[in-house]
Design a protein around this motif. Structure first.
Motif, PDB file in Angstrom:
ATOM      1  N   ARG A 191       0.816  -1.220   0.000  1.00 60.31           N
ATOM      2  CA  ARG A 191       0.000   0.000   0.000  1.00 60.31           C
ATOM      3  C   ARG A 191       0.852   1.274   0.000  1.00 60.31           C
ATOM      4  NH1 ARG A 191      -5.429  -0.744   2.241  1.00 60.31           N
ATOM      5  NH2 ARG A 191      -5.840  -2.960   2.554  1.00 60.31           N
ATOM      6  N   THR A 192       2.143   1.132  -0.223  1.00 60.85           N
ATOM      7  CA  THR A 192       3.062   2.259  -0.052  1.00 60.85           C
ATOM      8  C   THR A 192       2.713   3.485  -0.888  1.00 60.85           C
ATOM      9  OG1 THR A 192       5.399   2.899  -0.084  1.00 60.85           O
ATOM     10  CG2 THR A 192       4.664   1.366  -1.792  1.00 60.85           C
ATOM     11  N   HIS A 193       2.072   3.271  -2.043  1.00 57.39           N
ATOM     12  CA  HIS A 193       1.735   4.413  -2.913  1.00 57.39           C
ATOM     13  C   HIS A 193       0.340   4.973  -2.618  1.00 57.39           C
ATOM     14  CE1 HIS A 193       5.392   3.757  -5.109  1.00 57.39           C
ATOM     15  NE2 HIS A 193       5.039   2.521  -5.399  1.00 57.39           N
ATOM     16  N   LYS A 194      -0.308   4.425  -1.599  1.00 54.61           N
ATOM     17  CA  LYS A 194      -1.611   4.929  -1.166  1.00 54.61           C
ATOM     18  C   LYS A 194      -1.427   5.776   0.090  1.00 54.61           C
ATOM     19  CE  LYS A 194      -3.987   2.763  -4.358  1.00 54.61           C
ATOM     20  NZ  LYS A 194      -4.788   3.479  -5.376  1.00 54.61           N
ATOM     21  N   ASN A 237      -8.462   5.536   2.762  1.00 58.60           N
ATOM     22  CA  ASN A 237      -8.982   4.449   1.937  1.00 58.60           C
ATOM     23  C   ASN A 237      -7.927   3.949   0.939  1.00 58.60           C
ATOM     24  OD1 ASN A 237     -10.903   2.625   0.982  1.00 58.60           O
ATOM     25  ND2 ASN A 237     -11.605   4.050  -0.603  1.00 58.60           N
ATOM     26  N   GLY A 238      -7.688   2.649   0.941  1.00 57.29           N
ATOM     27  CA  GLY A 238      -6.690   2.048   0.054  1.00 57.29           C
ATOM     28  C   GLY A 238      -5.302   2.010   0.658  1.00 57.29           C
ATOM     29  N   GLY A 239      -5.099   2.775   1.749  1.00 54.59           N
ATOM     30  CA  GLY A 239      -3.773   2.858   2.344  1.00 54.59           C
ATOM     31  C   GLY A 239      -3.754   2.342   3.771  1.00 54.59           C
ATOM     32  N   THR A 240      -3.027   3.059   4.631  1.00 58.62           N
ATOM     33  CA  THR A 240      -2.829   2.632   6.011  1.00 58.62           C
ATOM     34  C   THR A 240      -3.391   3.676   6.964  1.00 58.62           C
ATOM     35  OG1 THR A 240      -0.805   1.440   5.412  1.00 58.62           O
ATOM     36  CG2 THR A 240      -1.106   1.977   7.742  1.00 58.62           C
ATOM     37  N   LYS A 276     -17.923   2.375   1.546  1.00 59.97           N
ATOM     38  CA  LYS A 276     -16.914   1.323   1.695  1.00 59.97           C
ATOM     39  C   LYS A 276     -15.553   1.958   1.950  1.00 59.97           C
ATOM     40  CE  LYS A 276     -16.637  -2.369  -0.721  1.00 59.97           C
ATOM     41  NZ  LYS A 276     -16.914  -3.381   0.336  1.00 59.97           N
ATOM     42  N   VAL A 277     -14.815   1.350   2.852  1.00 61.30           N
ATOM     43  CA  VAL A 277     -13.435   1.769   3.093  1.00 61.30           C
ATOM     44  C   VAL A 277     -12.552   0.526   3.216  1.00 61.30           C
ATOM     45  CG1 VAL A 277     -13.873   3.997   4.193  1.00 61.30           C
ATOM     46  CG2 VAL A 277     -13.886   1.920   5.586  1.00 61.30           C
ATOM     47  N   ASP A 278     -11.353   0.639   2.706  1.00 60.95           N
ATOM     48  CA  ASP A 278     -10.386  -0.462   2.769  1.00 60.95           C
ATOM     49  C   ASP A 278      -9.085   0.107   3.341  1.00 60.95           C
ATOM     50  OD1 ASP A 278      -8.741  -2.667   2.379  1.00 60.95           O
ATOM     51  OD2 ASP A 278      -8.305  -2.102   0.302  1.00 60.95           O
ATOM     52  N   VAL A 279      -8.821  -0.205   4.604  1.00 67.12           N
ATOM     53  CA  VAL A 279      -7.606   0.319   5.237  1.00 67.12           C
ATOM     54  C   VAL A 279      -6.867  -0.806   5.958  1.00 67.12           C
ATOM     55  CG1 VAL A 279      -8.515   2.654   5.562  1.00 67.12           C
ATOM     56  CG2 VAL A 279      -8.805   0.952   7.377  1.00 67.12           C
ATOM     57  N   LYS A 280      -5.548  -0.692   5.998  1.00 68.02           N
ATOM     58  CA  LYS A 280      -4.752  -1.548   6.883  1.00 68.02           C
ATOM     59  C   LYS A 280      -4.619  -0.776   8.190  1.00 68.02           C
ATOM     60  CE  LYS A 280      -0.151  -3.554   7.627  1.00 68.02           C
ATOM     61  NZ  LYS A 280      -0.576  -4.922   7.934  1.00 68.02           N
ATOM     62  N   LEU A 281      -5.029  -1.383   9.290  1.00 69.06           N
ATOM     63  CA  LEU A 281      -5.054  -0.684  10.569  1.00 69.06           C
ATOM     64  C   LEU A 281      -3.803  -0.980  11.386  1.00 69.06           C
ATOM     65  CD1 LEU A 281      -6.635   1.083  12.597  1.00 69.06           C
ATOM     66  CD2 LEU A 281      -7.511  -1.063  13.574  1.00 69.06           C
ATOM     67  N   ILE A 282      -3.156   0.087  11.812  1.00 72.32           N
ATOM     68  CA  ILE A 282      -2.070  -0.007  12.793  1.00 72.32           C
ATOM     69  C   ILE A 282      -2.456   0.891  13.957  1.00 72.32           C
ATOM     70  CG2 ILE A 282       0.385   0.318  13.254  1.00 72.32           C
ATOM     71  CD1 ILE A 282       0.923   0.123  10.280  1.00 72.32           C
TER      72      ILE A 282
END
Length: 456
Positions: A191-194, A237-240, A276-282
């Motif tokens: 996801r680095t470019h998001k 969305n799409g990222g972190t 809709k949302v798509d995230v990597k959660l930290i």
């Protein structure tokens, strides 16, 4: 035919080789000049025999054998010579330790001594800085600086977990670098470019936190933007999404966050239409969330949702070998930022390494910036280091400090161990140690074997 001893003599002042038990296999003729020892008298004998006699101080042979890695030190001979000594393990074809090679370089001359000390201490720092720059070029703009084994493990795990979608929680004291690690994980991930969105849950007023996180629809409340507003979660969305200080999130918003994580949908304030949302959660915290769950201050279901993979960053006082590397890095950053050419004296590095850094890397960064901008000379001296750092150094050298409650016998043994190590560091021989401590020489010798020599 090549004269191997002549070749070695052209590279080093002395060479000494032992087997895997520390017995001497070879030593060059220089021992007679530097130590007053006939090299033939050393052959076949354990090097520790000469150490106990006070002829080789300190010895590093047993440390190399024990730790299976290269060790360096400065050795002082009875003839008042200063030698830079490096012990290197030798391995056989099966990968077993077969011996140790010691190389000696005379650095008695003051200029050579200073140069040798600087090289020992800071070549690794410069090398580590170059590694940091290379990591930055390969993975992104975030510099993850480390040298300790504990942080090597953290970095390796972070890079591995960056490739999966599991939720992660970063644990550790305030200032250890949780935000930097979160950004590094993002830059290592697909996801680095998001977007990477960093939200400090403790920095936003509770009355504004919901609208900042989830956004709001047009006309949701008085004073709202007439066109509505996207929340920070949606912007990730799409990222972190990095939620720092997650323990500060109010209970009512914990419910909404749980819904986002479970259903991957977000509903802005004043809207009935989910998005809709798509995230990597930290997430990150310096609080004990498990205790907060027991106290009813944190939802148990959210706790298990975000606590899939915990990754703990150790405090800076537990990885002191990284302090010179971090100091050098920040020194370069702030020297460039303020167009100033600043360096720290060797003594400054020692003082900074001895400090406990309760504020961790953040405190260290602030101190280095302060030193750079307030110094009027190119070389920063100990006098410019804040007084509270010196105060700890002074207090640490005065009397006995009790850090925790322990059994009396354990406490007495700990004091004896530290006392014997300190006395030996100063006096070097069992006779002088006995005199300094007011005990018999046999007793001093026995205690040194128990507490000092056994750790070599």
């Amino acid at each position: 035919m090549i004269d191997h001893e002549a070749v070695l003599g052209s590279l080093f002042d002395m060479v000494h080789v032992t087997d895997a038990q520390g017995k001497t296999l070879y030593c060059s003729s220089g021992y007679a000049e530097y130590f007053g020892i006939d090299p033939q008298d050393m052959l076949g004998k354990p090097i520790e025999d000469f150490f106990h006699k006070g002829l080789l101080l300190p010895t590093i042979t047993m440390r190399v054998i024990r730790d299976r890695k290269k060790v360096q030190t400065i050795q002082t001979t009875l003839r008042n010579r200063k030698l830079f000594v490096e012990g290197t393990p030798i391995w056989d074809q099966e990968g077993s330790l077969s011996g140790v090679v010691h190389t000696y370089v005379d650095i008695t001359d003051q200029d050579k001594l200073e140069q040798g000390l600087n090289e020992i201490k800071y070549i690794g720092t410069l090398y580590q800085s170059e590694i940091t720059k290379e990591r930055g070029r390969q993975k992104g703009n975030t510099a993850l600086i480390y040298r300790s084994p504990s942080m090597q493990q953290v970095a390796a795990m972070a890079e591995k977990l960056a490739q999966v979608e599991s939720s992660m929680i970063l644990l550790g004291e305030s200032g250890v670098g949780k935000g930097v690690l979160a950004k590094y994980i993002h830059e290592c991930s697909p996801r680095t470019h998001k977007p990477f969105v960093h939200i400090n849950c403790g920095a936003i007023p509770e009355t504004l936190l919901e609208s900042e996180l989830f956004g709001y629809a047009k006309g949701a409340f008085t004073g709202a933007d007439k066109d509505g507003k996207s929340g920070l979660i949606e912007k990730a969305n799409g990222g972190t999404l990095f939620l720092d200080e997650i323990g500060e999130l109010p209970l009512n918003l914990q419910v909404k966050l749980l819904t986002v994580l479970q259903e991957k949908m977000i509903t802005p304030i004043g809207s009935s239409v989910p998005r809709k949302v798509d995230v990597k959660l930290i997430t990150a915290t310096n609080k004990n969330l498990r205790q907060m769950v027991r106290d009813g201050k944190f939802r148990e279901d959210l706790y298990y949702r975000i606590h899939v993979v915990p990754l703990e960053i150790p405090p800076l006082r537990e990885r002191r070998e990284e302090i010179p590397v971090l100091v050098h890095y920040f020194l370069g950053v702030f020297s460039e930022k303020y167009s100033l050419d600043r360096q720290l004296s060797d003594q400054c590095y020692r003082i900074l390494e001895d400090y406990d850094w309760p504020g961790n890397v953040r405190e260290l960064e602030n101190v280095v910036e302060r030193l750079v901008v307030t110094s009027h000379e190119e070389v920063i001296t100990p006098a410019q280091i804040p007084r509270y750092i010196h105060a700890q150094e002074a207090s640490a050298s005065q009397g006995i400090k009790v850090e925790r409650v322990m059994q009396m016998q354990e406490a007495m043994e700990e004091v004896e161990k530290q006392l014997m190590q300190r006395a030996f560091d100063i006096h070097k021989t069992s006779i002088k140690v006995a005199e300094a401590l007011g005990i018999s020489q046999p007793s001093a010798s026995r205690k040194l074997r128990k507490w000092v020599f056994s750790r070599e």
